[in-house]
Design an enzyme around this catalytic site. Structure first.
Site, PDB file in Angstrom:
ATOM      1  N   HIS A  98     -44.976 -85.130  -1.216  1.00  0.00           N
ATOM      2  CA  HIS A  98     -45.259 -86.518  -0.849  1.00  0.00           C
ATOM      3  C   HIS A  98     -44.246 -87.441  -1.522  1.00  0.00           C
ATOM      4  CE1 HIS A  98     -48.930 -84.880   0.690  1.00  0.00           C
ATOM      5  NE2 HIS A  98     -49.366 -84.545  -0.507  1.00  0.00           N
ATOM      6  N   GLU A 133     -52.353 -87.229  -5.326  1.00  0.00           N
ATOM      7  CA  GLU A 133     -53.671 -86.647  -5.075  1.00  0.00           C
ATOM      8  C   GLU A 133     -54.111 -85.777  -6.244  1.00  0.00           C
ATOM      9  OE1 GLU A 133     -52.458 -84.926  -1.348  1.00  0.00           O
ATOM     10  OE2 GLU A 133     -52.426 -82.908  -2.191  1.00  0.00           O
ATOM     11  N   HIS A 263     -46.147 -78.253  -3.178  1.00  0.00           N
ATOM     12  CA  HIS A 263     -47.443 -77.625  -3.431  1.00  0.00           C
ATOM     13  C   HIS A 263     -48.049 -77.127  -2.132  1.00  0.00           C
ATOM     14  CE1 HIS A 263     -48.402 -81.845  -2.436  1.00  0.00           C
ATOM     15  NE2 HIS A 263     -49.528 -81.369  -1.929  1.00  0.00           N
ATOM     16  N   ARG A 282     -43.036 -81.596   5.024  1.00  0.00           N
ATOM     17  CA  ARG A 282     -43.352 -80.173   4.948  1.00  0.00           C
ATOM     18  C   ARG A 282     -42.116 -79.343   4.644  1.00  0.00           C
ATOM     19  NH1 ARG A 282     -46.526 -82.694   8.595  1.00  0.00           N
ATOM     20  NH2 ARG A 282     -48.773 -82.410   8.307  1.00  0.00           N
TER      21      ARG A 282
END
Length: 410
Positions: A98, A133, A263, A282
């Site tokens: 991200h 997150e 991740h 991605r």
């Protein structure tokens, strides 16, 4: 206090049983991947206000300062800045990163200026926000997080004894760590599709033989490689994953995933909280678009062991997961009437006062919410049930179970 009704998202990687068992509902036979709690426009929670069911997005839009509090609105605008989820992975999610806030704003502005439709498959930035997150395990939870040390990755690849991987091994052994990791990831993601697919097949076959060896980091890495190749045959992300740390969280442990950290979640049930964004780049393990140049601009090639978080004790028996951002805070209360060490007393109410909005999720047993002034009836939450509490509401909780609390840190 408002009881929430929430939407389950049926992504293909989801478990067919974990969320139904958690909620006490019959399985549908289809994957149930995520239960969303919040005000994301894609699937907002609903609640009953003024005698009718309303979306939380509409409730907040009608009175942002009253629902979120003036501090939240000043910091993040008139929207709930976090999304809380129950996540149930039965197979691996895509390998991803991200952007940070500046990168997200820059990327979003660029794609808007170029007229890339927001729903286009090649679109990278759906909004101008970052997406830090936190995942907290409710069961044993497996994932990949951050880069291994380059020499450790070199030894893992060398043991596979696949000719096509030997140049990567040499780079990882000889170059400065960050440069080596960047060079190898770039080579893997830009390789000829047929050649890398053959390499993945050979690597997976070798990993399957090695996975049965002595227990240790290599064993886990080879087992993960074998599993990923079964789910994503020929995908370059299978080799990329060998560069990353394998992490197993025990219940109550958590991982914070900041900007640029590669991740992937592999399996397990957990509570996830994130900034309210859809920005994902991605690296592999997906049939979706992979923008390699943009990905390499975002990834942070910083090797090292990922930090597993455990809750820290706070006031009022609250246990907090400390993170370095303000959009969200996740904490929990464990109510155990049989615990003689509970200094507050086994049945003492826990205060849940906050100047910011809260979403409360019961993950075990039964927890009862009480309005501090007694003006409203109490609200009981069983496992899997959740509630929304607007900013400034004085609430306490009692019970025999576990309550997760999501709020804003401003």
């Amino acid at each position: 206090m408002d009881r929430l009704s929430n939407t389950v998202r049926p992504y293909a990687w989801g478990s067919t049983t974990a969320i139904p068992e958690f909620l006490g509902t019959p399985p549908t036979g289809e994957p149930q991947a995520e239960l969303w709690m919040g005000a994301h426009p894609g699937a907002p929670s609903t609640l009953v206000r003024d005698g009718g069911e309303r979306a939380l997005t509409d409730v907040i839009a009608a009175d942002p300062e009253g629902e979120l509090g003036p501090e939240t609105v000043r910091a993040f605008g008139p929207r709930l800045p976090f999304l809380l989820k129950l996540l149930a992975a039965a197979s691996p999610l895509s390998l991803q990163v991200h952007p940070d806030l500046a990168q997200a704003r820059e990327g979003f502005a660029d794609e808007e200026a170029r007229g890339v439709p927001v729903n286009a498959p090649e679109r990278n930035y759906k909004d101008a926000n970052h997406k830090p997150e936190l995942i907290c395990a409710l069961t044993d939870f497996d994932g990949l997080c951050g880069f291994r040390r380059a020499r450790e990755a070199a030894e893992l690849l060398a043991a596979l004894d696949v000719d096509a991987l030997k140049p990567y091994v040499d780079i990882l052994r000889a170059s400065p760590e960050s440069d080596a990791l960047r060079e190898v990831l770039t080579a893997v993601l830009t390789a000829d599709p047929d050649e890398i697919a053959d390499t993945v097949t050979r690597a997976a076959s070798a990993a399957a033989r090695l996975a049965g060896g002595a227990d240790g980091a290599g064993n886990h890495a080879y087992a993960v490689c074998t599993s990923l190749a079964e789910h994503y045959p020929g995908d370059p992300g299978v080799i990329a994953a060998m560069l990353l740390n394998h992490v197993r969280l025990r219940p109550g442990e958590a991982l914070y995933l900041g900007a640029g950290v590669p991740h992937a979640y592999l399996s397990g049930l957990g509570v996830e909280i994130m900034a309210n964004s859809d920005n994902v780049l991605r690296c592999g393990l997906t049939p979706k678009h992979v923008d390699v140049p943009e990905l390499l601009r975002i990834v942070r090639f910083e090797p090292g062991e990922p930090a597993v978080l455990r809750p820290l004790p706070g006031p009022g028996a609250e246990e907090r997961y400390e993170v370095p951002i303000d959009e969200f805070r996740l904490s929990r209360f464990v109510f155990d009437p049989a615990d003689p060490t509970d200094s507050a007393g086994p049945f003492a109410p826990r205060p849940l006062e906050s100047r910011t909005p809260q979403i409360l999720l019961c993950t075990e047993g039964r927890v009862v919410l009480h309005a501090a002034d007694g003006a409203e009836p109490e609200l009981a939450l069983e496992r899997g049930q959740s509630a929304y509490v607007r900013a400034g509401e004085r609430v306490t909780a009692t019970g025999d179970g576990t309550l997760f609390r999501a709020t804003v840190a401003v």
